[in-house]
Design an enzyme around this catalytic site. Sequence first.
Site, short mmCIF file in Angstrom:
data_model
loop_
_atom_site.label_atom_id
_atom_site.label_comp_id
_atom_site.label_asym_id
_atom_site.label_seq_id
_atom_site.Cartn_x
_atom_site.Cartn_y
_atom_site.Cartn_z
N GLY A 187 -4.08 -0.66 -4.24
CA GLY A 187 -3.89 -0.87 -5.69
C GLY A 187 -2.44 -0.63 -6.04
O GLY A 187 -1.71 0.02 -5.27
N CYS A 244 -4.50 2.07 1.99
CA CYS A 244 -3.31 2.21 1.15
C CYS A 244 -3.58 3.10 -0.06
O CYS A 244 -3.77 4.30 0.09
CB CYS A 244 -2.79 0.83 0.77
SG CYS A 244 -1.06 0.86 0.30
N TYR A 245 -3.66 2.53 -1.27
CA TYR A 245 -3.97 3.36 -2.45
C TYR A 245 -5.28 4.14 -2.19
O TYR A 245 -5.41 5.31 -2.55
CB TYR A 245 -4.13 2.47 -3.68
CG TYR A 245 -4.42 3.23 -4.97
CD1 TYR A 245 -3.38 3.70 -5.76
CD2 TYR A 245 -5.73 3.47 -5.39
CE1 TYR A 245 -3.64 4.40 -6.94
CE2 TYR A 245 -6.00 4.17 -6.57
CZ TYR A 245 -4.94 4.62 -7.33
OH TYR A 245 -5.19 5.32 -8.50
N HIS A 304 -2.44 -2.19 5.94
CA HIS A 304 -3.51 -3.11 5.52
C HIS A 304 -4.17 -3.77 6.74
O HIS A 304 -3.65 -4.77 7.24
CB HIS A 304 -2.94 -4.17 4.59
CG HIS A 304 -2.56 -3.61 3.26
ND1 HIS A 304 -3.45 -3.55 2.20
CD2 HIS A 304 -1.42 -3.03 2.83
CE1 HIS A 304 -2.86 -2.97 1.17
NE2 HIS A 304 -1.63 -2.64 1.52
N GLU A 321 -6.66 -5.62 6.79
CA GLU A 321 -7.29 -6.90 6.43
C GLU A 321 -6.36 -8.09 6.56
O GLU A 321 -6.81 -9.23 6.60
CB GLU A 321 -7.85 -6.82 5.00
CG GLU A 321 -6.81 -6.73 3.87
CD GLU A 321 -6.31 -5.31 3.59
OE1 GLU A 321 -6.45 -4.46 4.48
OE2 GLU A 321 -5.76 -5.07 2.51
N ASP A 325 -18.71 -27.20 -2.97
CA ASP A 325 -19.59 -26.21 -3.59
C ASP A 325 -20.82 -26.84 -4.23
O ASP A 325 -21.95 -26.41 -3.98
CB ASP A 325 -18.82 -25.38 -4.64
CG ASP A 325 -17.62 -24.69 -4.03
OD1 ASP A 325 -17.59 -24.54 -2.79
OD2 ASP A 325 -16.71 -24.30 -4.78
N LYS A 369 -15.86 -19.28 0.37
CA LYS A 369 -15.80 -20.72 0.69
C LYS A 369 -16.20 -21.01 2.14
O LYS A 369 -16.95 -21.95 2.40
CB LYS A 369 -14.37 -21.20 0.45
CG LYS A 369 -14.21 -22.68 0.43
CD LYS A 369 -14.63 -23.22 -0.90
CE LYS A 369 -14.27 -24.65 -1.11
NZ LYS A 369 -14.52 -25.04 -2.50
#
Length: 511
Positions: free
Chosen positions: A53, A80-81, A170, A172, A228, A367
Amino acid sequence: MEKILIIDFGGQYNQLIARRVRECNVYCEVKPYTTPLTELQAMKPIGVIFTGGPQSVYLEGSPQVDPAIFTWGVPILGICYGCQLIAHNLGGQVTPAQDDSAREYGKTITYYDTGCKLFSGLPKQGISWMSHGDYMAKVPERFALAARSDACPNVAIADEERGFYGVQFHPEVDHTEYGADILRNFLYKICRAKGDWTMDGYKDLAIADLRRRIGGGKVLLALSGGVDSSVAAALLAEAVGSQLTCVFVDHGLMRYNEGNEVEDAFAKWDLNFVRVNAESRFLLKLAGADEPERKRKIIGEEFVRVFEEEAKKVGTVDFLAQGTIYPDVIESGAGDAAVIKSHHNVGGLPDCVDFREIVEPLRMLFKDEVRQLGRELGLPEYLVSRQPFPGPGLAIRIIGDITKEKADCLRQADFIFREEMARAGEDKNLSQYFAVLTNTRSVGVMGDGRTYDYTLALRAVTTSDFMTADWARIPYELLDKVSTRIVNEVKGINRIVYDITSKPPATIEWE
Ligand code: XMP
């Protein structure tokens, strides 16, 4: 289904964390940090992840958690945050980094304690992606240091007994070399996940759920032919078949043969498929309109009108189905960003029909999961893996006023471009590529004669989120082949240019 909860503190990579967890075959949901703890507990997660964040944990008014979360008994990974939040709450100390060396941004060599479950099986060191200005000056009680960098001794902390872990970097993002392994360790070694999230399993659950919810009711879906709405249609067709009516408004500004492809894909289901060929109606409304926003508005409005007329023919509708996907849900209400373009989304038509409820069967899917589900349902690959195509279609790729001749000319050129890109295998590397018919004409020479024809622009981009994009470095030989073919085969075009602007400052589409 086992579940991970991702508590969102406003970081820029939050959706990415969720996607990475799902890629490990574990279902997860993103919840705002303001969600009451009782609500989180009722979801019975096997683990919790605190995201990054932009704030500083020690500042008044910064996002916080209910401290009781630390006595709940579920494993927690703070990123992180999120890591600083753990430290701040459990007796550590977070301060602004005193000097530049402790403030880390970008790729950083990180040394892991591979005896810690979070890093088990990893090499002793690897590149990780840092982005933090605050620093954990004091490690919280009962925690051990689990990773360090050259600039910072406290890159990761672990309390293995309680299952609490924090990383300053991070895991990710792709830049973190062993990021996926670290998340996998958290899920499988710490939260003891079994990995029951697969699209095959989801398909059966979703069908059963739709049948239960819809009962004998009637469902109406606006089908655009995009990924979609096509997958939503296929899922509903499988679940409730003839109770479903799909209205596909062909505004005549689709790509080459697209309308037929969409129609063919749904031929195998016993559903009511209504294709409205409304080309002349749309072209009439668009005649003389050359301003991008005006074109978008005309198409949006006319679309609703056609859809409304068709919906009335269906009679009373119990459910309106929409192809909303998870990023739309996470992003909805995410502040008031400036309107760059009024995006027309053919899925969103809640005001124009009388209906009892909305069903959004893809609401919890990303997606790539939607595409996977489409494959499981047997939709053809060309439909499932297609690149995004804007609701207003070729109208916003014909600069200036629109005529049928121009639409046909662009359709043919765009088809050649896509055909050659696919032939060269370039389509796999790119996020979006298409042709734009500019309204600039220039002099050329063909045979022995003078021409005064249109300039066509080719556009190809790479992007992960469509918010920013880079122009694609496609081979000159391929550009040459495409250019030669288009100029020779498409009447009305005598010059080809390649767009080498990124987004920002440009946008992906030209209008
Ligand atoms: P821009 O041009 O804003 O486009 O960089 C970002 C992405 O959005 C698509 N796009 C649209 N999609 N309705 C849609 O459903 C629209 O009106 C629309 N306008 C742009 C564009 O193709 C790109 O993928």
